[in-house]
Design a protein around this motif. Structure first.
Motif, PDB file in Angstrom:
ATOM      1  N   HIS A 104      28.202  34.691 -57.269  1.00 40.27           N
ATOM      2  CA  HIS A 104      29.283  33.999 -57.968  1.00 40.27           C
ATOM      3  C   HIS A 104      28.679  33.194 -59.108  1.00 40.27           C
ATOM      4  O   HIS A 104      27.862  32.296 -58.871  1.00 40.27           O
ATOM      5  CB  HIS A 104      30.023  33.053 -57.023  1.00 40.27           C
ATOM      6  CG  HIS A 104      30.690  33.749 -55.889  1.00 40.27           C
ATOM      7  ND1 HIS A 104      31.998  34.158 -55.950  1.00 40.27           N
ATOM      8  CD2 HIS A 104      30.225  34.118 -54.670  1.00 40.27           C
ATOM      9  CE1 HIS A 104      32.322  34.750 -54.805  1.00 40.27           C
ATOM     10  NE2 HIS A 104      31.269  34.733 -54.016  1.00 40.27           N
ATOM     11  N   GLU A 113      29.803  45.405 -58.537  1.00 38.94           N
ATOM     12  CA  GLU A 113      30.442  45.049 -57.280  1.00 38.94           C
ATOM     13  C   GLU A 113      29.836  43.797 -56.626  1.00 38.94           C
ATOM     14  O   GLU A 113      30.422  43.223 -55.721  1.00 38.94           O
ATOM     15  CB  GLU A 113      30.431  46.225 -56.290  1.00 38.94           C
ATOM     16  CG  GLU A 113      29.058  46.672 -55.853  1.00 38.94           C
ATOM     17  CD  GLU A 113      28.391  47.685 -56.779  1.00 38.94           C
ATOM     18  OE1 GLU A 113      27.278  48.131 -56.443  1.00 38.94           O
ATOM     19  OE2 GLU A 113      28.961  48.017 -57.835  1.00 38.94           O
ATOM     20  N   LYS A 114      28.677  43.366 -57.087  1.00 40.42           N
ATOM     21  CA  LYS A 114      28.047  42.159 -56.548  1.00 40.42           C
ATOM     22  C   LYS A 114      28.404  40.898 -57.332  1.00 40.42           C
ATOM     23  O   LYS A 114      28.014  39.808 -56.949  1.00 40.42           O
ATOM     24  CB  LYS A 114      26.524  42.304 -56.552  1.00 40.42           C
ATOM     25  CG  LYS A 114      25.987  43.228 -55.509  1.00 40.42           C
ATOM     26  CD  LYS A 114      24.486  43.111 -55.425  1.00 40.42           C
ATOM     27  CE  LYS A 114      24.003  43.856 -54.199  1.00 40.42           C
ATOM     28  NZ  LYS A 114      22.730  43.344 -53.731  1.00 40.42           N
ATOM     29  N   SER A 174      24.716  35.912 -48.006  1.00 38.33           N
ATOM     30  CA  SER A 174      25.850  36.782 -48.323  1.00 38.33           C
ATOM     31  C   SER A 174      26.647  36.279 -49.512  1.00 38.33           C
ATOM     32  O   SER A 174      27.428  37.014 -50.082  1.00 38.33           O
ATOM     33  CB  SER A 174      26.760  36.932 -47.105  1.00 38.33           C
ATOM     34  OG  SER A 174      27.274  35.672 -46.734  1.00 38.33           O
ATOM     35  N   SER A 175      26.424  35.009 -49.897  1.00 34.08           N
ATOM     36  CA  SER A 175      27.158  34.433 -51.011  1.00 34.08           C
ATOM     37  C   SER A 175      26.250  33.462 -51.770  1.00 34.08           C
ATOM     38  O   SER A 175      25.864  32.433 -51.234  1.00 34.08           O
ATOM     39  CB  SER A 175      28.396  33.693 -50.477  1.00 34.08           C
ATOM     40  OG  SER A 175      29.136  33.154 -51.539  1.00 34.08           O
ATOM     41  N   THR A 222      24.657  40.784 -50.882  1.00 35.89           N
ATOM     42  CA  THR A 222      25.247  39.524 -51.310  1.00 35.89           C
ATOM     43  C   THR A 222      26.262  39.688 -52.416  1.00 35.89           C
ATOM     44  O   THR A 222      26.268  40.685 -53.136  1.00 35.89           O
ATOM     45  CB  THR A 222      24.120  38.577 -51.779  1.00 35.89           C
ATOM     46  OG1 THR A 222      24.654  37.299 -52.010  1.00 35.89           O
ATOM     47  CG2 THR A 222      23.486  39.052 -53.061  1.00 35.89           C
ATOM     48  N   LYS A 223      27.087  38.681 -52.551  1.00 37.74           N
ATOM     49  CA  LYS A 223      27.996  38.542 -53.689  1.00 37.74           C
ATOM     50  C   LYS A 223      27.453  37.372 -54.487  1.00 37.74           C
ATOM     51  O   LYS A 223      27.165  36.315 -53.944  1.00 37.74           O
ATOM     52  CB  LYS A 223      29.413  38.247 -53.196  1.00 37.74           C
ATOM     53  CG  LYS A 223      30.446  38.111 -54.274  1.00 37.74           C
ATOM     54  CD  LYS A 223      30.719  39.402 -54.996  1.00 37.74           C
ATOM     55  CE  LYS A 223      31.773  40.217 -54.292  1.00 37.74           C
ATOM     56  NZ  LYS A 223      32.213  41.377 -55.078  1.00 37.74           N
ATOM     57  N   GLU A 228      30.936  38.109 -59.354  1.00 41.72           N
ATOM     58  CA  GLU A 228      32.231  37.474 -59.615  1.00 41.72           C
ATOM     59  C   GLU A 228      31.969  36.324 -60.578  1.00 41.72           C
ATOM     60  O   GLU A 228      31.001  35.587 -60.411  1.00 41.72           O
ATOM     61  CB  GLU A 228      32.875  36.950 -58.337  1.00 41.72           C
ATOM     62  CG  GLU A 228      33.462  38.044 -57.490  1.00 41.72           C
ATOM     63  CD  GLU A 228      34.322  37.506 -56.364  1.00 41.72           C
ATOM     64  OE1 GLU A 228      34.967  36.460 -56.546  1.00 41.72           O
ATOM     65  OE2 GLU A 228      34.333  38.150 -55.308  1.00 41.72           O
TER      66      GLU A 228
END
Length: 144
Positions: free
Chosen positions: A36, A84-85, A3-4, A33-34, A87
């Motif tokens: 980063h 949106e995924k 998820s990250s 997932t996000k 950062e």
């Protein structure tokens, strides 16, 4: 499954970035997932080794961070991931320390990191990648 995902990017090493793109895209598509993206700016003392010994010549840390963030945002476009995924983040200090600290902060489930070809001083992995693998609390995918 993930998820990250944390993807450390060396904004000065385009070849390393190009190596991780397909792996990040695959994991981002397969997982909800996000992602980063993290760029680490070296300490100010690094700039004195480049001959920028006078504070009048040395940009402020905010200018350096803003420039690095702009460059990172441009690099991230190459990954072609949904906005949106994504950062983007900037940290300053030792890359290996900041990567591990940030992975813990965001609760990373996976770190995808590129590594230079090893030489006699780094033997199997680049020093940053080796330290991340050695100390990370989550799986690490090293791309060479």
């Amino acid at each position: 499954m993930y998820s990250s995902i944390l993807v450390p990017i060396d904004i000065a090493e385009e070849d390393l970035t190009n190596m991780v793109i397909p792996y990040v895209q695959t994991h981002a598509v397969l997982n909800t997932t996000k992602v980063h993206f993290l760029a680490v700016v070296p300490f100010h003392s690094f700039y004195t080794s480049l001959g920028l010994a006078y504070s009048a010549e040395m940009p402020s840390i905010n200018e350096i961070r803003q420039s690095a963030l702009s460059k990172l945002n441009e690099i991230v476009k190459q990954f072609r991931l949904p906005v949106e995924k994504i950062e983007t983040h900037i940290a300053d200090g030792s890359p290996k320390d900041q990567i591990l600290k940030f992975a813990h902060k965001i609760g990373a489930d996976l770190i995808i990191i590129a590594s230079h070809r090893p030489n006699i001083t780094t033997y199997l992995l680049g020093s940053n990648a080796a330290d991340v693998v050695r100390h990370a609390k989550c799986p690490v995918l090293v791309v060479r």
